[in-house]
Design a protein around this motif. Structure first.
Motif, PDB file in Angstrom:
ATOM      1  N   LYS A 125     -43.944  29.254  16.837  1.00 56.45           N
ATOM      2  CA  LYS A 125     -44.482  30.468  17.450  1.00 56.45           C
ATOM      3  C   LYS A 125     -45.379  30.132  18.637  1.00 56.45           C
ATOM      4  O   LYS A 125     -45.463  30.904  19.588  1.00 56.45           O
ATOM      5  CB  LYS A 125     -45.294  31.271  16.427  1.00 56.45           C
ATOM      6  CG  LYS A 125     -44.469  32.131  15.529  1.00 56.45           C
ATOM      7  CD  LYS A 125     -43.915  33.271  16.304  1.00 56.45           C
ATOM      8  CE  LYS A 125     -43.852  34.544  15.486  1.00 56.45           C
ATOM      9  NZ  LYS A 125     -43.251  35.618  16.238  1.00 56.45           N
ATOM     10  N   GLN A 127     -46.799  27.514  21.754  1.00 54.94           N
ATOM     11  CA  GLN A 127     -46.359  26.467  22.676  1.00 54.94           C
ATOM     12  C   GLN A 127     -47.009  25.126  22.304  1.00 54.94           C
ATOM     13  O   GLN A 127     -46.400  24.072  22.453  1.00 54.94           O
ATOM     14  CB  GLN A 127     -46.733  26.877  24.116  1.00 54.94           C
ATOM     15  CG  GLN A 127     -46.393  25.885  25.181  1.00 54.94           C
ATOM     16  CD  GLN A 127     -44.907  25.848  25.528  1.00 54.94           C
ATOM     17  OE1 GLN A 127     -44.180  26.793  25.251  1.00 54.94           O
ATOM     18  NE2 GLN A 127     -44.471  24.745  26.103  1.00 54.94           N
ATOM     19  N   SER A 148     -38.069  28.337  25.524  1.00 56.19           N
ATOM     20  CA  SER A 148     -38.672  29.543  24.948  1.00 56.19           C
ATOM     21  C   SER A 148     -37.608  30.629  24.869  1.00 56.19           C
ATOM     22  O   SER A 148     -36.924  30.920  25.848  1.00 56.19           O
ATOM     23  CB  SER A 148     -39.842  30.024  25.798  1.00 56.19           C
ATOM     24  OG  SER A 148     -40.838  29.040  25.819  1.00 56.19           O
ATOM     25  N   THR A 150     -36.894  34.671  23.540  1.00 58.75           N
ATOM     26  CA  THR A 150     -37.489  35.920  23.076  1.00 58.75           C
ATOM     27  C   THR A 150     -36.459  36.673  22.245  1.00 58.75           C
ATOM     28  O   THR A 150     -35.332  36.890  22.685  1.00 58.75           O
ATOM     29  CB  THR A 150     -37.931  36.787  24.275  1.00 58.75           C
ATOM     30  OG1 THR A 150     -38.799  36.012  25.095  1.00 58.75           O
ATOM     31  CG2 THR A 150     -38.663  38.029  23.823  1.00 58.75           C
ATOM     32  N   GLY A 151     -36.874  37.070  21.045  1.00 58.59           N
ATOM     33  CA  GLY A 151     -35.983  37.774  20.136  1.00 58.59           C
ATOM     34  C   GLY A 151     -36.650  39.013  19.587  1.00 58.59           C
ATOM     35  O   GLY A 151     -37.676  39.484  20.098  1.00 58.59           O
ATOM     36  N   LYS A 152     -36.107  39.554  18.499  1.00 55.16           N
ATOM     37  CA  LYS A 152     -36.649  40.758  17.877  1.00 55.16           C
ATOM     38  C   LYS A 152     -38.030  40.507  17.272  1.00 55.16           C
ATOM     39  O   LYS A 152     -38.864  41.406  17.213  1.00 55.16           O
ATOM     40  CB  LYS A 152     -35.711  41.251  16.781  1.00 55.16           C
ATOM     41  CG  LYS A 152     -34.388  41.756  17.302  1.00 55.16           C
ATOM     42  CD  LYS A 152     -33.515  42.214  16.159  1.00 55.16           C
ATOM     43  CE  LYS A 152     -32.165  42.669  16.668  1.00 55.16           C
ATOM     44  NZ  LYS A 152     -31.256  43.056  15.593  1.00 55.16           N
ATOM     45  N   LYS A 153     -38.263  39.275  16.784  1.00 52.52           N
ATOM     46  CA  LYS A 153     -39.523  38.967  16.099  1.00 52.52           C
ATOM     47  C   LYS A 153     -40.520  38.273  17.012  1.00 52.52           C
ATOM     48  O   LYS A 153     -41.475  37.688  16.543  1.00 52.52           O
ATOM     49  CB  LYS A 153     -39.238  38.091  14.883  1.00 52.52           C
ATOM     50  CG  LYS A 153     -38.417  38.801  13.826  1.00 52.52           C
ATOM     51  CD  LYS A 153     -38.292  37.951  12.597  1.00 52.52           C
ATOM     52  CE  LYS A 153     -37.491  38.677  11.545  1.00 52.52           C
ATOM     53  NZ  LYS A 153     -37.362  37.889  10.338  1.00 52.52           N
ATOM     54  N   GLY A 154     -40.291  38.266  18.318  1.00 55.67           N
ATOM     55  CA  GLY A 154     -41.248  37.662  19.235  1.00 55.67           C
ATOM     56  C   GLY A 154     -40.648  36.461  19.953  1.00 55.67           C
ATOM     57  O   GLY A 154     -39.452  36.213  19.927  1.00 55.67           O
ATOM     58  N   THR A 155     -41.537  35.686  20.576  1.00 53.28           N
ATOM     59  CA  THR A 155     -41.118  34.526  21.343  1.00 53.28           C
ATOM     60  C   THR A 155     -41.199  33.276  20.462  1.00 53.28           C
ATOM     61  O   THR A 155     -42.214  33.029  19.810  1.00 53.28           O
ATOM     62  CB  THR A 155     -42.020  34.349  22.577  1.00 53.28           C
ATOM     63  OG1 THR A 155     -41.971  35.545  23.344  1.00 53.28           O
ATOM     64  CG2 THR A 155     -41.552  33.198  23.429  1.00 53.28           C
ATOM     65  N   TRP A 156     -40.128  32.476  20.495  1.00 55.66           N
ATOM     66  CA  TRP A 156     -40.057  31.224  19.752  1.00 55.66           C
ATOM     67  C   TRP A 156     -39.869  30.090  20.747  1.00 55.66           C
ATOM     68  O   TRP A 156     -39.117  30.202  21.710  1.00 55.66           O
ATOM     69  CB  TRP A 156     -38.891  31.233  18.767  1.00 55.66           C
ATOM     70  CG  TRP A 156     -39.116  32.151  17.601  1.00 55.66           C
ATOM     71  CD1 TRP A 156     -38.770  33.453  17.515  1.00 55.66           C
ATOM     72  CD2 TRP A 156     -39.760  31.819  16.382  1.00 55.66           C
ATOM     73  NE1 TRP A 156     -39.150  33.982  16.322  1.00 55.66           N
ATOM     74  CE2 TRP A 156     -39.764  32.986  15.587  1.00 55.66           C
ATOM     75  CE3 TRP A 156     -40.341  30.672  15.867  1.00 55.66           C
ATOM     76  CZ2 TRP A 156     -40.317  33.027  14.313  1.00 55.66           C
ATOM     77  CZ3 TRP A 156     -40.884  30.724  14.602  1.00 55.66           C
ATOM     78  CH2 TRP A 156     -40.880  31.880  13.831  1.00 55.66           C
ATOM     79  N   HIS A 157     -40.550  28.986  20.478  1.00 57.33           N
ATOM     80  CA  HIS A 157     -40.455  27.803  21.327  1.00 57.33           C
ATOM     81  C   HIS A 157     -39.668  26.741  20.549  1.00 57.33           C
ATOM     82  O   HIS A 157     -40.157  26.197  19.565  1.00 57.33           O
ATOM     83  CB  HIS A 157     -41.854  27.282  21.690  1.00 57.33           C
ATOM     84  CG  HIS A 157     -42.696  28.339  22.339  1.00 57.33           C
ATOM     85  ND1 HIS A 157     -42.557  28.665  23.653  1.00 57.33           N
ATOM     86  CD2 HIS A 157     -43.660  29.155  21.839  1.00 57.33           C
ATOM     87  CE1 HIS A 157     -43.417  29.616  23.956  1.00 57.33           C
ATOM     88  NE2 HIS A 157     -44.093  29.934  22.863  1.00 57.33           N
TER      89      HIS A 157
END
Length: 191
Positions: A125, A127, A148, A150-157
């Protein structure tokens, strides 16, 4: 060494007399009954063994030799039908001849390249966590990238390595990371 006080020590006790008034005899040369019986038994066994050897020596049945006399070269025994070896049987198997003429058909196989592979080692979640894993991978001698998403549940790195042209190369790097305590890496097709 400390001095010993012989005066204050109690005197040695005297041996008591028997009922008859005689001193008890301390017969150290007396042999107990058990030792006498064992030595007698040994003597009997040795005597029996010696008698057995003597009887074998004097027995006339042991005087005859058991070895057959040596035959001279000139004496030949006529060969019987039982002395000859039987002829070997004919082989009923033909696989040896069949294998000499056997042709093997080789199928035509096409190896399909599925495409480049990537190895993902983590998805975080923040960086900062992704940068820490990237640094650990760099210390093991490999170069990782961070992407990075961006999806339905936020940004994932996502921390990944690749692209690899063959899956075997990705497996080699995965084993190298496992030896450096970086586990849970997955190899996927590059999309």
């Amino acid at each position: 060494m400390a001095n010993q006080d012989y005066v204050s020590r109690a005197p040695a006790k005297k041996k008591k007399n028997n009922r008859n008034g005689k001193k008890p005899s301390n017969n150290s040369s007396a042999v107990p009954l058990k030792a006498k019986l064992i030595s007698l038994l040994l003597l009997i066994l040795i005597a029996a063994f010696a008698y057995g050897l003597w009887s074998l020596k004097t027995d006339p049945s042991t005087k005859t030799p058991l070895v057959e006399p040596i035959k001279t070269v000139n004496e030949k025994k006529p060969l019987n039908k039982t002395d000859e070896l039987p002829k070997p049987p004919k082989e009923k198997w033909t696989y040896v001849k069949d294998l000499e003429t056997k042709e093997i058909e080789v199928g035509k196989y096409e190896v399909k390249e599925k495409g480049p592979y990537k190895m993902q080692c983590g998805s975080f979640k923040t960086q900062k966590q992704a940068e820490i894993l990237k640094a650990r991978i760099a210390f093991s001698g490999l170069e990782a990238q961070i992407k990075s998403v961006t999806g339905k549940k936020g940004t994932w790195h996502k921390v990944f390595l690749g692209p690899y042209p063959r899956k075997r190369l990705a497996e080699n790097d995965k084993h190298k990371l496992k030896r450096n305590n970086i586990n849970y890496c997955q190899i996927w097709l590059w999309r």
